[in-house]
Design an enzyme around this catalytic site. Sequence first.
Site, PDB file in Angstrom:
ATOM      1  N   ASP A 240     -60.782  59.244 -46.043  1.00 36.60           N
ATOM      2  CA  ASP A 240     -59.946  58.799 -47.158  1.00 36.60           C
ATOM      3  C   ASP A 240     -60.665  59.004 -48.483  1.00 36.60           C
ATOM      4  OD1 ASP A 240     -61.779  56.695 -46.449  1.00 36.60           O
ATOM      5  OD2 ASP A 240     -60.601  55.295 -47.653  1.00 36.60           O
TER       6      ASP A 240
ATOM      7  N   GLU B 254     -62.375  53.920 -45.453  1.00 34.90           N
ATOM      8  CA  GLU B 254     -63.666  53.410 -45.931  1.00 34.90           C
ATOM      9  C   GLU B 254     -63.561  52.881 -47.346  1.00 34.90           C
ATOM     10  OE1 GLU B 254     -67.668  53.635 -47.925  1.00 34.90           O
ATOM     11  OE2 GLU B 254     -65.769  54.628 -48.425  1.00 34.90           O
TER      12      GLU B 254
END
Length: 407
Positions: free
Chosen positions: A80, A174
């Site tokens: 991400d 994350e």
Amino acid sequence: MKAYERLMKYAAFATASDEENGNCPSTHEQLEFAAALADELRELGLCEVELDDNGYLFATIPASEGFENAPVIGFIAHMDVSPEVESRNIKPRAIKYDGGDILLNEEKGITMREVDYPILKQYIGKTLVVTDGTTLLGADDKAGIAEIITAAELMLNDKSLRHGKIRIGFTPDEEIGRGADLFDVERFGAKWAYTLDGALFGEVEYETFNAAALTVKVNGVSTHPGGAKDTMINASMVAMEYAGLLPALERPERTSGYQGFYHLTSMEGGVEQATLHYILRDHDAAKLEVRKDIAKRASDEINRRYKDGTVEVEIKDNYRNMREMIEPEFHLVENAYKAVESLGGKPISYPVRGGTDGSRLSFMGLPCPNLGTGSHNHHGRFEFACAEAMDDCTQLVLRIAKIYANM
């Protein structure tokens, strides 16, 4: 394919995570990117390529012949990108940097100024990957993914690169603090690992913040303002009073190094209700407990001024300083230093003013320092990566793998 070329390809995937979505992964685009990466890993010849429903992608580089008994190590990066800045329709381009300012977007007059980003001076004569100044690049952490996969391709194609079994892990979410939530350490099967999620080539990070989240809810009393005397409790005004009770010089913009902070990340409210969201950070666990206590005592003081229940606080621990778990396995740091030096670099360690997946994974039984990726200005429109530094980071993976093959 070079690591920087992979980064430019991966930038096409809009993989911002979403803190408001409780699913894992928090955005469908992360699953799409993970599926594309899984296909690429299989095409390159990796084995045990597994993508689960939550977007965790694991794969294996088999051990070189004769090195089957070497300890299994892992390399991890996250898929991400930050939701704080636009990450759709990224237009990456590679330029030769000759120094000075970089005109990113002539039409919109967007320039990355060397005076604002002096790190650029370190890359004069190098190739930089930049955006058009309207989006982030996503090098945090697609640069790490690109370097790990490029290193895997080299290991599989060059039999002279000797290594034990290598495990690769790519994680979702994350950036919103959930990257390790559903990471199956036992299934991953590595004894030790490294995340590639830093900046400069040569960074070897093994100290992070201890982290907690503070939510402050203010319950006011709304009345007509014409007759509000001694009756109204304006929740928004009380919230401001609460904020004023926390140390003004202990905010992110006033601190550095080992200094912790209280950081107001968002606020909303009116007369009847108001909410403040803080993150609390400190490298010293005992000092973080002091910060929690100060936050609670501030609520006690507000309730004394008004009435019980005016302010309610909720504190939730997020992650801990990985140093506690890395120190017993300090060879991870020392061997990374050796690998950096073998490539002509200078190892750099400093306290990370944040956290990585490795912060949580280290306490889940997978000691996991963090390495640089050759990219900078993360979470911003002036994010960039250096192609040559990414090559060095790729080689660093190979050197570390070689060191552990011979342990």
